[in-house]
Design a protein around this motif. Structure first.
Motif, PDB file in Angstrom:
ATOM      1  N   GLU A   1       0.811  -1.225   0.000  1.00 18.16           N
ATOM      2  CA  GLU A   1       0.000   0.000   0.000  1.00 18.16           C
ATOM      3  C   GLU A   1       0.846   1.278   0.000  1.00 18.16           C
ATOM      4  OE1 GLU A   1      -3.391   2.133   2.738  1.00 18.16           O
ATOM      5  OE2 GLU A   1      -3.205  -0.044   2.818  1.00 18.16           O
ATOM      6  N   PRO A   2       1.837   1.440   0.896  1.00 15.24           N
ATOM      7  CA  PRO A   2       2.626   2.674   0.859  1.00 15.24           C
ATOM      8  C   PRO A   2       3.508   2.792  -0.400  1.00 15.24           C
ATOM      9  CG  PRO A   2       3.408   1.236   2.627  1.00 15.24           C
ATOM     10  CD  PRO A   2       2.172   0.614   2.057  1.00 15.24           C
ATOM     11  N   VAL A   3       3.915   1.654  -0.965  1.00 14.47           N
ATOM     12  CA  VAL A   3       4.713   1.690  -2.194  1.00 14.47           C
ATOM     13  C   VAL A   3       3.871   2.264  -3.331  1.00 14.47           C
ATOM     14  CG1 VAL A   3       5.916   0.285  -3.916  1.00 14.47           C
ATOM     15  CG2 VAL A   3       6.219  -0.200  -1.487  1.00 14.47           C
ATOM     16  N   LEU A   4       2.630   1.774  -3.464  1.00 12.84           N
ATOM     17  CA  LEU A   4       1.743   2.297  -4.505  1.00 12.84           C
ATOM     18  C   LEU A   4       1.373   3.755  -4.255  1.00 12.84           C
ATOM     19  CD1 LEU A   4      -0.691  -0.651  -5.317  1.00 12.84           C
ATOM     20  CD2 LEU A   4       1.021   0.396  -6.809  1.00 12.84           C
ATOM     21  N   ALA A   5       1.179   4.115  -2.995  1.00 14.32           N
ATOM     22  CA  ALA A   5       0.861   5.512  -2.668  1.00 14.32           C
ATOM     23  C   ALA A   5       2.008   6.442  -3.069  1.00 14.32           C
ATOM     24  CB  ALA A   5       0.552   5.655  -1.172  1.00 14.32           C
ATOM     25  N   GLU A   6       3.235   6.017  -2.834  1.00 14.50           N
ATOM     26  CA  GLU A   6       4.404   6.817  -3.218  1.00 14.50           C
ATOM     27  C   GLU A   6       4.523   6.896  -4.735  1.00 14.50           C
ATOM     28  OE1 GLU A   6       7.736   9.169  -3.321  1.00 14.50           O
ATOM     29  OE2 GLU A   6       6.323   8.824  -1.677  1.00 14.50           O
ATOM     30  N   TYR A   7       4.269   5.805  -5.429  1.00 14.60           N
ATOM     31  CA  TYR A   7       4.313   5.812  -6.895  1.00 14.60           C
ATOM     32  C   TYR A   7       3.256   6.773  -7.439  1.00 14.60           C
ATOM     33  CZ  TYR A   7       4.584   4.141 -11.702  1.00 14.60           C
ATOM     34  OH  TYR A   7       4.750   4.071 -13.062  1.00 14.60           O
ATOM     35  N   ARG A   8       2.063   6.731  -6.868  1.00 11.27           N
ATOM     36  CA  ARG A   8       0.976   7.631  -7.288  1.00 11.27           C
ATOM     37  C   ARG A   8       1.362   9.088  -7.065  1.00 11.27           C
ATOM     38  NH1 ARG A   8      -3.128   5.445  -4.632  1.00 11.27           N
ATOM     39  NH2 ARG A   8      -2.715   6.655  -2.786  1.00 11.27           N
ATOM     40  N   ARG A   9       2.009   9.375  -5.933  1.00 12.69           N
ATOM     41  CA  ARG A   9       2.421  10.741  -5.625  1.00 12.69           C
ATOM     42  C   ARG A   9       3.561  11.201  -6.529  1.00 12.69           C
ATOM     43  NH1 ARG A   9       6.063  13.353  -3.287  1.00 12.69           N
ATOM     44  NH2 ARG A   9       7.243  11.685  -2.346  1.00 12.69           N
ATOM     45  N   SER A  10       4.533  10.328  -6.768  1.00 12.27           N
ATOM     46  CA  SER A  10       5.716  10.692  -7.551  1.00 12.27           C
ATOM     47  C   SER A  10       5.471  10.712  -9.054  1.00 12.27           C
ATOM     48  CB  SER A  10       6.861   9.712  -7.269  1.00 12.27           C
ATOM     49  OG  SER A  10       7.203   9.741  -5.918  1.00 12.27           O
ATOM     50  N   HIS A  11       4.564   9.869  -9.523  1.00 12.52           N
ATOM     51  CA  HIS A  11       4.318   9.738 -10.963  1.00 12.52           C
ATOM     52  C   HIS A  11       2.814   9.752 -11.233  1.00 12.52           C
ATOM     53  CE1 HIS A  11       8.526   8.506 -11.209  1.00 12.52           C
ATOM     54  NE2 HIS A  11       8.271   7.627 -10.265  1.00 12.52           N
ATOM     55  N   PRO A  12       2.127  10.874 -10.974  1.00  7.36           N
ATOM     56  CA  PRO A  12       0.658  10.879 -11.089  1.00  7.36           C
ATOM     57  C   PRO A  12       0.140  10.542 -12.486  1.00  7.36           C
ATOM     58  CG  PRO A  12       1.494  13.101 -10.734  1.00  7.36           C
ATOM     59  CD  PRO A  12       2.652  12.171 -10.564  1.00  7.36           C
ATOM     60  N   ALA A  13       0.770  11.050 -13.530  1.00 10.52           N
ATOM     61  CA  ALA A  13       0.297  10.763 -14.890  1.00 10.52           C
ATOM     62  C   ALA A  13       0.515   9.292 -15.237  1.00 10.52           C
ATOM     63  CB  ALA A  13       1.005  11.665 -15.899  1.00 10.52           C
ATOM     64  N   ALA A  14       1.704   8.765 -14.910  1.00 12.07           N
ATOM     65  CA  ALA A  14       1.992   7.358 -15.191  1.00 12.07           C
ATOM     66  C   ALA A  14       1.053   6.458 -14.389  1.00 12.07           C
ATOM     67  CB  ALA A  14       3.449   7.038 -14.864  1.00 12.07           C
ATOM     68  N   TYR A  15       0.789   6.821 -13.137  1.00 13.85           N
ATOM     69  CA  TYR A  15      -0.108   6.031 -12.293  1.00 13.85           C
ATOM     70  C   TYR A  15      -1.503   5.985 -12.910  1.00 13.85           C
ATOM     71  CZ  TYR A  15      -2.693   4.369  -8.221  1.00 13.85           C
ATOM     72  OH  TYR A  15      -3.500   3.641  -7.391  1.00 13.85           O
ATOM     73  N   LYS A  16      -1.977   7.130 -13.378  1.00 19.24           N
ATOM     74  CA  LYS A  16      -3.315   7.195 -13.974  1.00 19.24           C
ATOM     75  C   LYS A  16      -3.394   6.313 -15.221  1.00 19.24           C
ATOM     76  CE  LYS A  16      -6.728  10.362 -15.821  1.00 19.24           C
ATOM     77  NZ  LYS A  16      -7.029  11.730 -16.207  1.00 19.24           N
ATOM     78  N   GLU A  17      -2.394   6.420 -16.088  1.00 18.12           N
ATOM     79  CA  GLU A  17      -2.373   5.608 -17.309  1.00 18.12           C
ATOM     80  C   GLU A  17      -2.239   4.131 -16.975  1.00 18.12           C
ATOM     81  OE1 GLU A  17      -2.940   6.396 -20.512  1.00 18.12           O
ATOM     82  OE2 GLU A  17      -3.410   8.399 -19.772  1.00 18.12           O
ATOM     83  N   LEU A  18      -1.317   3.808 -16.075  1.00 11.82           N
ATOM     84  CA  LEU A  18      -1.091   2.422 -15.691  1.00 11.82           C
ATOM     85  C   LEU A  18      -2.348   1.818 -15.067  1.00 11.82           C
ATOM     86  CD1 LEU A  18       1.019   0.162 -15.543  1.00 11.82           C
ATOM     87  CD2 LEU A  18       1.674   1.045 -13.305  1.00 11.82           C
ATOM     88  N   SER A  19      -3.026   2.578 -14.239  1.00  8.99           N
ATOM     89  CA  SER A  19      -4.269   2.097 -13.618  1.00  8.99           C
ATOM     90  C   SER A  19      -5.284   1.719 -14.687  1.00  8.99           C
ATOM     91  CB  SER A  19      -4.874   3.168 -12.713  1.00  8.99           C
ATOM     92  OG  SER A  19      -4.043   3.438 -11.632  1.00  8.99           O
ATOM     93  N   GLY A  20      -5.430   2.599 -15.680  1.00 11.00           N
ATOM     94  CA  GLY A  20      -6.383   2.331 -16.753  1.00 11.00           C
ATOM     95  C   GLY A  20      -6.011   1.119 -17.575  1.00 11.00           C
ATOM     96  N   VAL A  21      -4.718   0.995 -17.881  1.00  8.08           N
ATOM     97  CA  VAL A  21      -4.247  -0.137 -18.682  1.00  8.08           C
ATOM     98  C   VAL A  21      -4.458  -1.447 -17.919  1.00  8.08           C
ATOM     99  CG1 VAL A  21      -2.196  -1.242 -19.672  1.00  8.08           C
ATOM    100  CG2 VAL A  21      -2.599   1.197 -20.045  1.00  8.08           C
ATOM    101  N   ILE A  22      -4.099  -1.467 -16.647  1.00  8.97           N
ATOM    102  CA  ILE A  22      -4.254  -2.689 -15.847  1.00  8.97           C
ATOM    103  C   ILE A  22      -5.722  -3.076 -15.741  1.00  8.97           C
ATOM    104  CG2 ILE A  22      -4.094  -3.603 -13.488  1.00  8.97           C
ATOM    105  CD1 ILE A  22      -1.369  -2.153 -13.301  1.00  8.97           C
ATOM    106  N   GLU A  23      -6.581  -2.094 -15.461  1.00  8.83           N
ATOM    107  CA  GLU A  23      -8.002  -2.401 -15.337  1.00  8.83           C
ATOM    108  C   GLU A  23      -8.576  -2.891 -16.669  1.00  8.83           C
ATOM    109  OE1 GLU A  23     -12.077  -0.212 -13.952  1.00  8.83           O
ATOM    110  OE2 GLU A  23     -10.213   0.298 -12.928  1.00  8.83           O
TER     111      GLU A  23
END
Length: 151
Positions: free
Chosen positions: A110-132
């Motif tokens: 959980e904290p690893v993903l939270a840090e990734y989301r904070r550090s790379h918001p655009a990549a996190y958003k795209e990655l979330s969509g691709v994974i889903e």
């Protein structure tokens, strides 16, 4: 076609996901600036070497890399590592370094993903969509693995 749909389609295209393997094999992995790594693992049934290129989620120390199983717990490389955690990692200028894999607990992930989301918001958003789009599961349900490299 949406970006998430295109990304999911590309991730299912064998030549696309395997293309970077050749660069790692000729020791050009440094071109990916540590964002991608080549994981060499053993097939759980065949015992033969298998290769996959993965994006790093975190690099807590120079000897530790965290990766996500974007296709969930059914990804072949993930299942192989669960059966045989010993592997080799090529990342940056390091080539075929022996390593050991360990699945993070949900509390550790959980904290690893939270840090990734904070550090790379655009990549996190795209990655979330691709994974889903590709798997039907949310990014919070994706298993994270810690790869500990030998010195």
């Amino acid at each position: 076609m949406s970006t998430a749909r295109l990304g999911a389609r590309l991730l299912r295209t064998r030549w696309f996901v395997r293309a970077p393997i050749g660069l790692f094999r000729v020791r050009l992995g440094f071109l990916f600036a540590g964002r991608l790594l080549l994981l060499e693992h053993l097939g759980r049934k065949s015992g033969r070497p298998r290769y996959v290129v993965l994006e790093t989620v975190a690099r807590p120390t120079p000897e530790t890399v965290i990766v996500a199983s974007g296709f969930g717990p059914n990804a072949q490389w993930y299942r192989n590592l669960r059966a045989h955690p010993a592997c080799r990692v090529s990342i940056g200028f390091r080539h075929r370094v022996p390593a050991a894999a360990r699945t993070l607990t949900p509390g550790e992930a959980e904290p690893v993903l939270a840090e990734y989301r904070r550090s790379h918001p655009a990549a996190y958003k795209e990655l979330s969509g691709v994974i889903e789009q590709a798997t039907g599961i949310g990014i919070a349900e994706v298993p994270l693995l810690e790869l500990t490299l030998d010195h």
